[in-house]
Design an enzyme around this catalytic site. Structure first.
Site, mmCIF file in Angstrom:
data_model
loop_
_atom_site.group_PDB
_atom_site.id
_atom_site.type_symbol
_atom_site.label_atom_id
_atom_site.label_comp_id
_atom_site.label_asym_id
_atom_site.label_seq_id
_atom_site.Cartn_x
_atom_site.Cartn_y
_atom_site.Cartn_z
ATOM 1 C CB CYS A 113 -57.045 -93.196 8.471
ATOM 2 S SG CYS A 113 -58.805 -93.203 8.008
ATOM 3 C CG HIS A 221 -56.090 -97.112 6.060
ATOM 4 N ND1 HIS A 221 -55.928 -97.402 7.403
ATOM 5 C CD2 HIS A 221 -57.246 -96.398 5.969
ATOM 6 C CE1 HIS A 221 -56.943 -96.902 8.092
ATOM 7 N NE2 HIS A 221 -57.755 -96.286 7.250
ATOM 8 C CD GLU A 223 -52.789 -98.878 7.682
ATOM 9 O OE1 GLU A 223 -53.922 -98.936 8.221
ATOM 10 O OE2 GLU A 223 -52.352 -97.858 7.114
#
Length: 259
Positions: A113, A221, A223
């Site tokens: 990001c 994202h 994660e």
């Protein structure tokens, strides 16, 4: 064998509007520890506290995280406007030269990001301040309301270049991703290869041509639930392999070797 040390770039923020912190999301540390098999180390991104040389010495790789503040437009030759939002000049001062040093050395980094945008700016590229205001573009921003599951839900496809590193790593040319960003790449920096696009043409995946090490970066994202997500997991696994190789003193793992 000791785990590779992964520097997780922290973000400056205030708790209760008065207590200053350098923070990193728990999901970043979990992805690094559980999927990349690294030792997560949150980095206070402030040149008054740390230097790029020290970070390169201490860490085996870097996770360039997302964050609410944006790269200051002066870093890519443009004037600040209200559309550019908030900034973190300390992070700019650390991460931009850190990216360039890692590219030169072959030391692995994984941009996410804001980190994805930092990589582009570090290499001389520019950013759009607000993607959703461009003709024909989607609203890529995080939904303002709802649960975390709703905010991080898969919202659009990303199409990778045939035979490129992301295609090889995923085993597919199209994947579904979340989207939680306002800014995006306007002009790619020198050697920045756009390897994945959203349906509206917004760059979503890049790597650095000719870099000796791991330089994959994504606009979404990964994660979020990285250990279970079939798109996120191979990214963090490949990053972990590159960081382990660096820690063991082996030659850098380039993006052409990730799959």
């Amino acid at each position: 064998m000791a785990r590779p040390v992964i520097g997780i770039i922290g973000n400056s923020q205030l708790i209760n509007d008065q207590y200053a912190t350098h923070a990193g999301g728990t999901m970043n540390s979990e992805a690094v520890a559980e999927v990349s098999k690294g030792l997560p180390l949150i980095v206070p991104a402030d040149p008054a506290l740390v230097s790029v040389d020290e970070l390169l010495e201490v860490c085996d790789g870097f996770l360039l995280t997302g964050g609410r503040p944006n790269v200051h437009p002066s870093e890519y030759g443009e004037e600040e406007t209200p559309a550019h939002g908030a900034f973190d000049r300390g992070r700019d001062a650390i991460v931009l030269p850190l990216v360039r040093a890692c590219v030169a050395r072959g030391q692995p980094f994984f941009g996410v990001c804001r980190g994805f945008q930092e990589v582009n700016v570090a290499m001389g590229g520019t950013l759009w301040p607000e993607i959703r205001e461009l003709p024909g573009r989607m609203n890529h921003r995080m939904p303002p309301d709802g649960t975390l599951e709703e905010k991080f839900a898969l919202r659009h496809k990303v199409t990778f270049t045939e035979g490129g590193p992301f295609h090889r790593l995923m085993g597919a040319r199209e994947v579904m991703t979340n989207t939680l960003h306002g800014q995006g790449i306007k002009t790619p920096g020198a050697r920045v290869v756009v390897d994945g696009l959203a349906p509206d043409g917004t760059p979503e995946a890049v790597w650095i041509e000719g870099a000796p090490g791991f330089t994959l970066s994504v606009q979404w994202h990964p994660e979020w639930r990285a250990s279970a997500d079939p798109v996120s997991r191979p990214l963090f696994e490949a990053f972990g392999r590159a960081a382990s190789a660096w820690a063991e003193g082996k030659r850098p793992v380039s993006v052409r070797e990730v799959a």
